[in-house]
Design a protein around this motif. Structure first.
Motif, PDB file in Angstrom:
ATOM      1  N   GLY A  46       0.821  -1.207   0.000  1.00 33.26           N
ATOM      2  CA  GLY A  46       0.000   0.000   0.000  1.00 33.26           C
ATOM      3  C   GLY A  46       0.852   1.252   0.000  1.00 33.26           C
ATOM      4  O   GLY A  46       0.567   2.215  -0.714  1.00 33.26           O
ATOM      5  N   THR A  47       1.921   1.235   0.787  1.00 35.61           N
ATOM      6  CA  THR A  47       2.845   2.379   0.818  1.00 35.61           C
ATOM      7  C   THR A  47       3.526   2.543  -0.540  1.00 35.61           C
ATOM      8  O   THR A  47       3.640   3.671  -1.056  1.00 35.61           O
ATOM      9  CB  THR A  47       3.889   2.205   1.940  1.00 35.61           C
ATOM     10  OG1 THR A  47       3.199   2.084   3.189  1.00 35.61           O
ATOM     11  CG2 THR A  47       4.848   3.385   1.995  1.00 35.61           C
ATOM     12  N   ALA A  48       3.941   1.438  -1.138  1.00 30.80           N
ATOM     13  CA  ALA A  48       4.543   1.505  -2.474  1.00 30.80           C
ATOM     14  C   ALA A  48       3.538   2.042  -3.490  1.00 30.80           C
ATOM     15  O   ALA A  48       3.900   2.830  -4.380  1.00 30.80           O
ATOM     16  CB  ALA A  48       5.050   0.126  -2.897  1.00 30.80           C
ATOM     17  N   GLY A  49       2.278   1.647  -3.354  1.00 31.92           N
ATOM     18  CA  GLY A  49       1.237   2.155  -4.248  1.00 31.92           C
ATOM     19  C   GLY A  49       1.057   3.657  -4.097  1.00 31.92           C
ATOM     20  O   GLY A  49       0.903   4.379  -5.083  1.00 31.92           O
ATOM     21  N   ALA A  50       1.095   4.142  -2.861  1.00 32.62           N
ATOM     22  CA  ALA A  50       0.952   5.582  -2.620  1.00 32.62           C
ATOM     23  C   ALA A  50       2.135   6.354  -3.199  1.00 32.62           C
ATOM     24  O   ALA A  50       1.960   7.436  -3.765  1.00 32.62           O
ATOM     25  CB  ALA A  50       0.807   5.851  -1.124  1.00 32.62           C
ATOM     26  N   ILE A  51       3.330   5.799  -3.063  1.00 29.90           N
ATOM     27  CA  ILE A  51       4.518   6.449  -3.643  1.00 29.90           C
ATOM     28  C   ILE A  51       4.412   6.450  -5.165  1.00 29.90           C
ATOM     29  O   ILE A  51       4.678   7.467  -5.812  1.00 29.90           O
ATOM     30  CB  ILE A  51       5.809   5.752  -3.168  1.00 29.90           C
ATOM     31  CG1 ILE A  51       6.009   6.011  -1.667  1.00 29.90           C
ATOM     32  CG2 ILE A  51       7.020   6.220  -3.973  1.00 29.90           C
ATOM     33  CD1 ILE A  51       7.086   5.152  -1.022  1.00 29.90           C
ATOM     34  N   ALA A  52       3.983   5.315  -5.743  1.00 26.81           N
ATOM     35  CA  ALA A  52       3.803   5.242  -7.198  1.00 26.81           C
ATOM     36  C   ALA A  52       2.752   6.250  -7.662  1.00 26.81           C
ATOM     37  O   ALA A  52       2.931   6.908  -8.693  1.00 26.81           O
ATOM     38  CB  ALA A  52       3.409   3.819  -7.613  1.00 26.81           C
ATOM     39  N   LEU A  53       1.684   6.389  -6.897  1.00 24.72           N
ATOM     40  CA  LEU A  53       0.649   7.366  -7.246  1.00 24.72           C
ATOM     41  C   LEU A  53       1.222   8.773  -7.224  1.00 24.72           C
ATOM     42  O   LEU A  53       1.014   9.554  -8.157  1.00 24.72           O
ATOM     43  CB  LEU A  53      -0.533   7.258  -6.277  1.00 24.72           C
ATOM     44  CG  LEU A  53      -1.733   8.137  -6.585  1.00 24.72           C
ATOM     45  CD1 LEU A  53      -2.415   7.692  -7.884  1.00 24.72           C
ATOM     46  CD2 LEU A  53      -2.725   8.093  -5.429  1.00 24.72           C
ATOM     47  N   LEU A  54       1.966   9.081  -6.183  1.00 29.02           N
ATOM     48  CA  LEU A  54       2.579  10.404  -6.067  1.00 29.02           C
ATOM     49  C   LEU A  54       3.516  10.687  -7.241  1.00 29.02           C
ATOM     50  O   LEU A  54       3.601  11.820  -7.725  1.00 29.02           O
ATOM     51  CB  LEU A  54       3.342  10.496  -4.741  1.00 29.02           C
ATOM     52  CG  LEU A  54       3.682  11.856  -4.190  1.00 29.02           C
ATOM     53  CD1 LEU A  54       2.464  12.761  -4.083  1.00 29.02           C
ATOM     54  CD2 LEU A  54       4.329  11.723  -2.829  1.00 29.02           C
ATOM     55  N   LEU A  55       4.181   9.631  -7.727  1.00 27.06           N
ATOM     56  CA  LEU A  55       5.084   9.755  -8.876  1.00 27.06           C
ATOM     57  C   LEU A  55       4.347   9.621 -10.215  1.00 27.06           C
ATOM     58  O   LEU A  55       4.980   9.611 -11.270  1.00 27.06           O
ATOM     59  CB  LEU A  55       6.193   8.704  -8.783  1.00 27.06           C
ATOM     60  CG  LEU A  55       7.123   8.837  -7.580  1.00 27.06           C
ATOM     61  CD1 LEU A  55       8.074   7.641  -7.508  1.00 27.06           C
ATOM     62  CD2 LEU A  55       7.897  10.138  -7.639  1.00 27.06           C
ATOM     63  N   ARG A  56       3.022   9.490 -10.136  1.00 25.71           N
ATOM     64  CA  ARG A  56       2.154   9.358 -11.310  1.00 25.71           C
ATOM     65  C   ARG A  56       2.499   8.137 -12.158  1.00 25.71           C
ATOM     66  O   ARG A  56       2.508   8.189 -13.383  1.00 25.71           O
ATOM     67  CB  ARG A  56       2.177  10.648 -12.134  1.00 25.71           C
ATOM     68  CG  ARG A  56       1.612  11.824 -11.355  1.00 25.71           C
ATOM     69  CD  ARG A  56       1.671  13.112 -12.107  1.00 25.71           C
ATOM     70  NE  ARG A  56       0.883  13.009 -13.335  1.00 25.71           N
ATOM     71  CZ  ARG A  56       0.778  13.991 -14.233  1.00 25.71           C
ATOM     72  NH1 ARG A  56       1.390  15.128 -14.020  1.00 25.71           N
ATOM     73  NH2 ARG A  56       0.060  13.824 -15.310  1.00 25.71           N
ATOM     74  N   ARG A  57       2.703   7.020 -11.486  1.00 31.03           N
ATOM     75  CA  ARG A  57       3.023   5.753 -12.162  1.00 31.03           C
ATOM     76  C   ARG A  57       1.802   4.841 -12.176  1.00 31.03           C
ATOM     77  O   ARG A  57       1.117   4.690 -11.175  1.00 31.03           O
ATOM     78  CB  ARG A  57       4.171   5.032 -11.447  1.00 31.03           C
ATOM     79  CG  ARG A  57       5.433   5.841 -11.354  1.00 31.03           C
ATOM     80  CD  ARG A  57       6.115   5.904 -12.704  1.00 31.03           C
ATOM     81  NE  ARG A  57       7.347   6.643 -12.613  1.00 31.03           N
ATOM     82  CZ  ARG A  57       7.729   7.548 -13.486  1.00 31.03           C
ATOM     83  NH1 ARG A  57       6.996   7.818 -14.530  1.00 31.03           N
ATOM     84  NH2 ARG A  57       8.868   8.176 -13.335  1.00 31.03           N
ATOM     85  N   ARG A  58       1.576   4.202 -13.311  1.00 31.38           N
ATOM     86  CA  ARG A  58       0.469   3.259 -13.450  1.00 31.38           C
ATOM     87  C   ARG A  58       0.593   2.073 -12.501  1.00 31.38           C
ATOM     88  O   ARG A  58      -0.401   1.419 -12.194  1.00 31.38           O
ATOM     89  CB  ARG A  58       0.398   2.728 -14.879  1.00 31.38           C
ATOM     90  CG  ARG A  58      -0.230   3.677 -15.869  1.00 31.38           C
ATOM     91  CD  ARG A  58      -0.205   3.080 -17.258  1.00 31.38           C
ATOM     92  NE  ARG A  58      -1.373   2.855 -18.042  1.00 31.38           N
ATOM     93  CZ  ARG A  58      -2.590   3.307 -17.899  1.00 31.38           C
ATOM     94  NH1 ARG A  58      -2.894   4.016 -16.881  1.00 31.38           N
ATOM     95  NH2 ARG A  58      -3.554   3.043 -18.734  1.00 31.38           N
ATOM     96  N   SER A  59       1.786   1.799 -12.059  1.00 30.14           N
ATOM     97  CA  SER A  59       1.992   0.670 -11.143  1.00 30.14           C
ATOM     98  C   SER A  59       1.215   0.849  -9.839  1.00 30.14           C
ATOM     99  O   SER A  59       1.025  -0.122  -9.092  1.00 30.14           O
ATOM    100  CB  SER A  59       3.479   0.475 -10.855  1.00 30.14           C
ATOM    101  OG  SER A  59       4.036   1.630 -10.256  1.00 30.14           O
ATOM    102  N   ALA A  60       0.741   2.055  -9.561  1.00 26.57           N
ATOM    103  CA  ALA A  60      -0.073   2.280  -8.358  1.00 26.57           C
ATOM    104  C   ALA A  60      -1.324   1.410  -8.377  1.00 26.57           C
ATOM    105  O   ALA A  60      -1.760   0.925  -7.327  1.00 26.57           O
ATOM    106  CB  ALA A  60      -0.453   3.760  -8.250  1.00 26.57           C
ATOM    107  N   VAL A  61      -1.894   1.184  -9.553  1.00 27.45           N
ATOM    108  CA  VAL A  61      -3.143   0.422  -9.653  1.00 27.45           C
ATOM    109  C   VAL A  61      -2.958  -1.017  -9.165  1.00 27.45           C
ATOM    110  O   VAL A  61      -3.660  -1.449  -8.244  1.00 27.45           O
ATOM    111  CB  VAL A  61      -3.720   0.478 -11.084  1.00 27.45           C
ATOM    112  CG1 VAL A  61      -4.957  -0.399 -11.202  1.00 27.45           C
ATOM    113  CG2 VAL A  61      -4.035   1.918 -11.483  1.00 27.45           C
TER     114      VAL A  61
END
Length: 140
Positions: free
Chosen positions: A65-80
């Motif tokens: 979940g933390t990695a997803g939030a970081i990916a979201l902040l970096l605007r990476r599709r991997s957040a999904v």
């Protein structure tokens, strides 16, 4: 595509939420069960009996979940997929807790389920938000 004005604020709030989950995991994992038993013997017994694989699922839920939030902040599709994996881990963790223990009978339905339901809702919101932003082209 440019991110909506609220995007950074929401991503930061998701990151803070997940960091709190990470802190909660560490506090529970490193907790002195003898001290806990003095104030809440039932919870101390539950934590002591928690299987190792369930601790692993808890760790996956908060770390991914933390990695997803970081990916979201970096605007990476991997957040999904990261948020989806975290959601699955949350369901597995609480599914075991509610089905394999007598937590609800001992603590009562409101006390036992209120915060886990909130955690579940947050996991869904994070995954759906990331999915929506990916669909709009905000995530790359």
């Amino acid at each position: 595509m440019p991110a909506p004005r609220s995007f950074i604020l929401i991503a930061i709030l998701f990151l803070l939420w997940n960091l709190m989950g990470l802190a909660s995991f560490m506090m529970q994992y490193l907790m002195d069960l003898n001290e806990l038993a003095k104030t809440d013997p039932y919870t101390a017994r539950i934590f002591a009996a928690m299987p190792g694989w369930l601790w692993l699922i808890f760790a996956v839920a908060v770390l991914v979940g933390t990695a997803g939030a970081i990916a979201l902040l970096l605007r990476r599709r991997s957040a999904v997929p990261l948020f989806l994996l975290s959601l699955i881990a949350v369901v597995a963790q609480f599914g075991y807790t509610f089905l394999a223990t007598d937590l609800i009978a001992v603590k009562g339905v409101v006390v036992a389920t209120a915060f886990p339901i909130f955690i579940f809702i947050m996991a869904i919101l994070q995954w759906r938000y990331a999915t929506a932003q990916a669909g709009k082209g905000v995530l790359r």
